[in-house]
Design an enzyme around this catalytic site. Structure first.
Site, short mmCIF file in Angstrom:
data_model
loop_
_atom_site.label_atom_id
_atom_site.label_comp_id
_atom_site.label_asym_id
_atom_site.label_seq_id
_atom_site.Cartn_x
_atom_site.Cartn_y
_atom_site.Cartn_z
N GLY A 65 0.83 -1.20 0.00
CA GLY A 65 0.00 0.00 0.00
C GLY A 65 0.86 1.24 0.00
O GLY A 65 1.82 1.35 0.77
N GLY A 67 -0.16 4.71 0.22
CA GLY A 67 -0.72 5.98 0.63
C GLY A 67 0.35 6.83 1.27
O GLY A 67 1.54 6.47 1.26
N ALA A 68 -0.04 7.95 1.85
CA ALA A 68 0.95 8.87 2.40
C ALA A 68 1.80 8.23 3.48
O ALA A 68 3.04 8.24 3.42
CB ALA A 68 0.24 10.12 2.94
N LYS A 302 -10.32 8.19 17.03
CA LYS A 302 -10.04 9.64 16.89
C LYS A 302 -10.39 10.14 15.50
O LYS A 302 -10.75 11.31 15.32
CB LYS A 302 -8.59 9.94 17.25
CG LYS A 302 -7.53 9.16 16.49
CD LYS A 302 -7.08 9.84 15.22
CE LYS A 302 -6.05 9.01 14.49
NZ LYS A 302 -5.64 9.61 13.21
N ASN A 365 -8.83 13.55 7.92
CA ASN A 365 -10.22 13.41 8.32
C ASN A 365 -10.83 14.77 8.68
O ASN A 365 -11.98 15.06 8.34
CB ASN A 365 -10.33 12.43 9.49
CG ASN A 365 -10.09 11.00 9.06
OD1 ASN A 365 -10.97 10.32 8.57
ND2 ASN A 365 -8.85 10.54 9.22
N GLN A 392 -10.57 7.31 6.43
CA GLN A 392 -10.93 6.12 7.20
C GLN A 392 -11.94 6.42 8.31
O GLN A 392 -12.59 5.51 8.83
CB GLN A 392 -9.67 5.47 7.78
CG GLN A 392 -8.72 4.99 6.70
CD GLN A 392 -7.63 4.09 7.21
OE1 GLN A 392 -7.77 2.88 7.20
NE2 GLN A 392 -6.54 4.68 7.65
#
Length: 480
Positions: A65, A67-68, A302, A365, A392
């Protein structure tokens, strides 16, 4: 010498080094750099010994994966250990075929030309021309292609070191010693089910470090949370002692830019202390903890409330007062939920609040919540966002809501005459569910929830949780 090192992509913060054909370390900053390189090599050798690696048997690390955070994590390891080519191999897998749109290609060209070190590196690697052609619209770039040059599609503004990219999953993982799960939680099960087919003939199981922050809810046989490490364990059969979670209050781009940060690696005694030492760098301190699942769940929790924080910030023009009111309510809900999930919730207060704080400040988010409130995004557009990756927190809202609404978890309020489900004491969570999942409310509903005159004092929610035996181990799949 510096140009050769930059071209090969091996830098490590305060010093740069490379390996000569015989494995000797060449350093650009004199004796201090030699000492640091020597220390790094000793860490490699120590971890190789723990794994029983013989001379000539390369330690193979693979990120799954891109992603960042997954890309940055692989780049950190490559910067630290990639120069020891006869001892360590760092690679990253991402799917092939993802194109880079014209607007992103234009922005990427601007980033390249604003960084002299990156520009020189691409010219030396004969890779600059393709970015010129993409800028002019004469060529299509692909995400795996630019990642090889150090550009993560979800983090274009932060160039990384060049990475060894593999697009064939079987080739990437079949003989890996350490696998880094950089996938979103929503993709983890599917990809690791595929990986399990390639590991059927393995005699030894790899170590897996999951970076994913997300959860799923399962309602049978009893309501419980499923975390990414549990998904991996069930999909692959890798012993849970070989699966760990790493998380902390950090932003991927800032870590790669050498901002001081810390994280915890959580899991069994077998590997976590050795991994904490192996992963630790001068600017990235890694502690260890044996509480795997609870820390993993908190990493997902969170994200839920970060989305709401972004909405409040945008809707109130960054009102400090409104944001503090929201923070009081969301933290009380998180504390309430942790009392359900942990026998000793007070131990989670510091890590959870720190992770929440940084996510509210600069996380994707919170950004997503802002975009929803401004009308630039809508929930029906999905939770995979161009230039940001997977949000997410959206799936986590659904998971926590479904879990906490179950009648089997109901309890009596001190002044009540009938049982209530835990979700009834979480008005922020309920409102986020209405906005993001059922989609029967607009982002403005988050302000209405905060301004509801019938809402309890946040302290009351915490006192209710602290006044009774609230802990439900079954929620984390443990015996009641």
């Amino acid at each position: 010498m510096a140009s050769e090192l930059e071209a090969n992509g091996h830098t490590n913060g305060l010093y740069s080094y490379n390996s000569s054909p015989n494995g000797a370390t060449v350093d650009s900053n004199g004796e201090a750099g030699h000492a640091k390189a020597s220390a790094a090599e000793e860490k490699v050798e120590e971890f190789r010994r723990l794994l029983g690696k013989s001379s000539g048997d390369v330690l193979k690390i693979v990120g799954v994966g891109a992603g960042a955070w997954g890309s940055v994590f692989a780049a950190l390891l490559n910067d630290a250990y990639g120069c020891f080519r006869d001892k360590v191999q760092v690679r990253i897998w991402r799917r092939a075929g993802r194109t880079v749109d014209r607007a992103t290609a234009e922005h990427l060209f601007e980033v390249i030309n604003s960084r002299e070190d990156v520009l020189r590196r691409l010219i030396r690697r004969c890779a600059y021309l393709k970015y010129v052609e993409a800028r002019l619209g004469d060529r299509v770039l692909y995400a795996d292609e630019i990642l090889k040059d150090g550009f993560c599609l979800n983090m274009i503004d932060t160039p990384l070191c060049p990475l060894k990219v593999v697009t064939n999953l079987q080739e990437a993982v079949w003989d890996a010693d350490i696998v880094i799960n950089g996938l979103p939680s929503t993709e983890t099960r599917e990809v690791f089910e595929e990986i399990s087919r390639y590991w059927k003939e393995r005699r030894t199981m790899p170590i897996i470090i999951s970076l994913a922050k997300g959860v799923e809810a399962a309602l049978t046989p009893v309501p419980h949370i499923i975390t990414p490490t549990q998904m991996i364990h069930r999909a692959t059969g890798v012993p849970i002692e070989n699966i760990l979670y790493l998380g902390g209050p950090n932003i991927a781009s800032e870590i790669y830019n050498k901002e001081y940060a810390n994280a915890r690696i959580c899991g069994s005694d077998k590997w976590r202390k050795a991994l904490a030492e192996f992963l630790r760098q001068p600017h990235f301190i890694v502690w260890d903890n044996n509480d795997l699942v609870t820390h993993e769940v908190m990493g997902g929790l969170k994200n839920v409330y970060a989305i709401g924080a972004g909405m409040v910030a945008a809707l109130t023009n960054e009102s400090a007062t409104s944001k503090s009111v929201y923070f009081a309510h969301c933290t009380s809900e998180m504390i309430f939920i942790t009392h359900l999930l942990s026998e000793q919730p007070e131990k989670l207060a510091g890590p959870l609040l720190a992770d929440t704080y940084v996510t509210l400040l600069k996380g994707r988010n919170a950004w997503y919540g802002q975009m929803l409130a401004k009308g630039e995004l809508r929930p029906d557009m999905g939770d995979s966002i161009k230039g940001k990756g997977m949000i997410q927190g959206v799936s986590a809202v659904g998971a926590f809501y479904e879990l906490l609404r179950q009648p089997s978890l109901s309890f009596m309020l001190p002044d009540g005459d009938k049982p209530v489900a835990p979700v009834e004491l979480c008005p922020i969570l309920k409102t986020l569910y209405s906005i993001l999942i059922s989609r029967d409310a607009s982002p403005h509903a988050i302000l209405q929830a905060l301004r509801d005159e019938t809402m309890h004092d946040p302290r009351d929610r915490i006192e209710i949780a602290q006044s009774r035996a609230f802990y439900r181990p079954s929620l984390l799949g443990q015996p009641q």
